[in-house]
Design an enzyme around this catalytic site. Structure first.
Site, PDB file in Angstrom:
ATOM      1  CE  LYS A  74      -1.116  -3.372  -3.956  1.00 47.54           C
ATOM      2  NZ  LYS A  74      -1.463  -2.264  -2.924  1.00 47.54           N
ATOM      3  CB  SER A 149      -5.011  -1.097  -4.544  1.00 43.65           C
ATOM      4  OG  SER A 149      -3.848  -0.865  -3.744  1.00 43.65           O
ATOM      5  CB  SER A 173      -4.726  -0.565  -0.662  1.00 45.23           C
ATOM      6  OG  SER A 173      -5.116   0.209  -1.499  1.00 45.23           O
TER       7      SER A 173
END
Ligand code: GLN
Length: 475
Positions: A74, A149, A173
């Protein structure tokens, strides 16, 4: 590439396939479905070069434990010399100056990093729509969000663009996008994995964890990432107990599963409720003990989470001021103007909303009413978990109230969006490990995820039970 890392490793060791072949096939997938907007950067040449190096190591017999595992990370995680945008205009041109400990530990075991995945700006969001670089489309239905997220990470795994992706989880997330995209996502116990090199959102909540398709892969990556790091004072030293192979030797007979009464009520999509009931019945039939438990303070999770995390975020994000690094407004006449304009232009709407909320709950007149009170409620939520785990070994709950919603459906109503985190934030408030696993589809063929939460540092029981559920014919 449907197989697990263990299967892949056999093929690599026997010469049936090569890292170069594996990387090329993932790169093709990334290219074919570029429009899903999963990656913020792809390391084409470098990944292929690394593949050749690791192919050589495998042939020479000194390859690491994750040799040839292709992963993505990420874009809030530091990888030296590579851009780290945090999906924000603020850091659009920022290059990381060191590598996150969790990532370095995987590199040391010869993973191949294929690229960095899209996410909500500074990991704030539940749909990936807060990325300054556009939403990620859900590979299962491109008109829907991938979750957030870590939406890019979940979509990357679901669309077979890599084997494992590292996400971060502050309030769900990892687990929520995993549920939306139909993959496995694990949030480790707070303190098990070093946060060094993870861009801080809410430091007392932030965790790094893997998303993947195979429980053993997840366990292995967790084992390797775990452990004390002198660079993160909240990382815990006595966690070396965790070994991936342990999950295969756990006796699930007499395991007590708690069903949280408060979580199966109103607001839950009926198909998710039905699925949970089906899983419960089948676990009961296989001899596990199912108990209903009550965690009365969980109903305050969302409020508590959004007070405390915004407070921490307002402090953590004070560093982006246009002075040292990151975006600086061209209109920066004096220092004050530089701060104001750089922050106003560099941050997106949601990040600004949270900085303002956080500043408000910390301000002199409101500190006691909000911040201090929320800290107390956080303790009560933790106590609820401690009490529940005296009676049961795991908690089984939904991961999300609904399956993936449509892109644009909730963007005008932040509260609607926050409600998505109803089942996930409690584990971050309490610090406990939790995993989301895919157990089927709703009638629109959208993936359904369920969540298992365990005692602190007892990831292995959650993983073993998850493995059992996934291997049974639930889906
Ligand atoms: N959706 C939650 C939020 O918006 C969780 C974010 C996260 O875990 N990073 O804060």
């Amino acid at each position: 590439m449907k197989f697990s890392y263990r299967e892949l490793r056999k093929k690599l060791d026997s010469g049936e396939t090569s890292c170069r072949e594996v990387v090329s096939s993932y790169l093709n997938k990334i290219n074919e479905r570029k429009h899903l907007n999963v990656f913020l950067s792809v390391f084409n040449e470098e990944a292929l070069k690394k593949a050749d190096e690791i192919d050589y190591k495998i042939k020479s017999g000194y390859a690491g434990r994750l040799a040839g595992m292709v992963i993505s990370i990420k874009d809030v995680l530091s990888l030296k010399g590579k851009k780290m945008t945090c999906a924000s205009k603020m850091l659009e041109n920022f290059e990381a100056v060191y590598t996150a400990t969790a990532v370095q530990r995987l590199i040391d075991e010869d993973v191949i990093i294929i690229g960095k995945t899209n996410c909500d700006e500074f990991a704030m969001g539940s749909s990936n729509e807060n990325s300054a670089f556009g939403a990620v489309l859900n590979p299962a239905d491109e008109s829907r969000v991938a979750g957030g997220s870590s939406g890019g990470s979940a979509a990357a795994v679901a669309a077979e663009m890599c084997m494992i992706s590292l996400g971060t989880d502050t309030g769900g997330s990892i687990r929520q996008p995993a549920a939306f995209c139909g993959v496995i996502g694990l949030k480790p116990t707070y303190g098990r994995v070093s946060r060094y090199g993870l861009t801080a959102f809410a430091s007392s909540f932030d965790t790094i964890g893997p998303l993947g398709k195979d429980i053993y892969d997840i366990a292995l990556v967790l084992e390797i990432m775990s452990g004390y790091d002198p660079r993160d004072s909240t990382s815990v030293s006595d966690v070396t107990d965790f070994k991936a192979e342990d999950i295969e030797n756990i006796d699930l007979n007499n395991l007590r599963i708690g069903v949280v009464k408060e979580y199966l009520g109103e607001g839950l999509q009926p198909e998710i409720r039905d699925k949970i009931k089906e899983v419960i019945e089948r676990l009961r039939d296989s001899g596990l003990i199912i108990k209903e438990v009550s965690l009365p303070y969980l109903k305050y999770s969302i409020q508590t989470y959004y007070i405390l995390t915004t407070a921490e975020a307002s402090s953590n994000l004070a560093r982006y001021d246009g002075a040292r690094y990151g975006y600086r407004s061209p209109d920066s006449g004096d220092v004050e103007t530089m701060y104001i304009n750089s922050r106003s232009e560099g941050f997106g709407e949601e990040v600004k909303r949270r900085i303002m909320l956080g500043t408000y709950v910390l301000s002199a007149g409101y500190y006691d009413a909000y911040y201090r009170k929320a800290q107390k409620v956080r303790r009560l939520i933790k106590n609820d978990f401690i009490k529940a785990f005296e009676e049961v070994d795991l908690l089984l709950t939904p991961s999300t109230p609904t399956t993936a919603f449509r892109i644009g459906e909730k963007t005008t109503d932040p509260l609607e969006m926050y409600l998505n985190d109803i089942f996930t934030t409690s584990a971050n408030l309490a610090g406990n490990p939790a995993i989301s696993i895919p157990v089927g589809w709703d009638k629109e063929k959208l993936p359904i995820g369920i969540q298992l939460t365990a005692r602190d540092f007892d990831e292995k029981t959650a993983l073993a039970a998850a493995d059992y559920i996934l291997r049974s014919e639930f889906t």
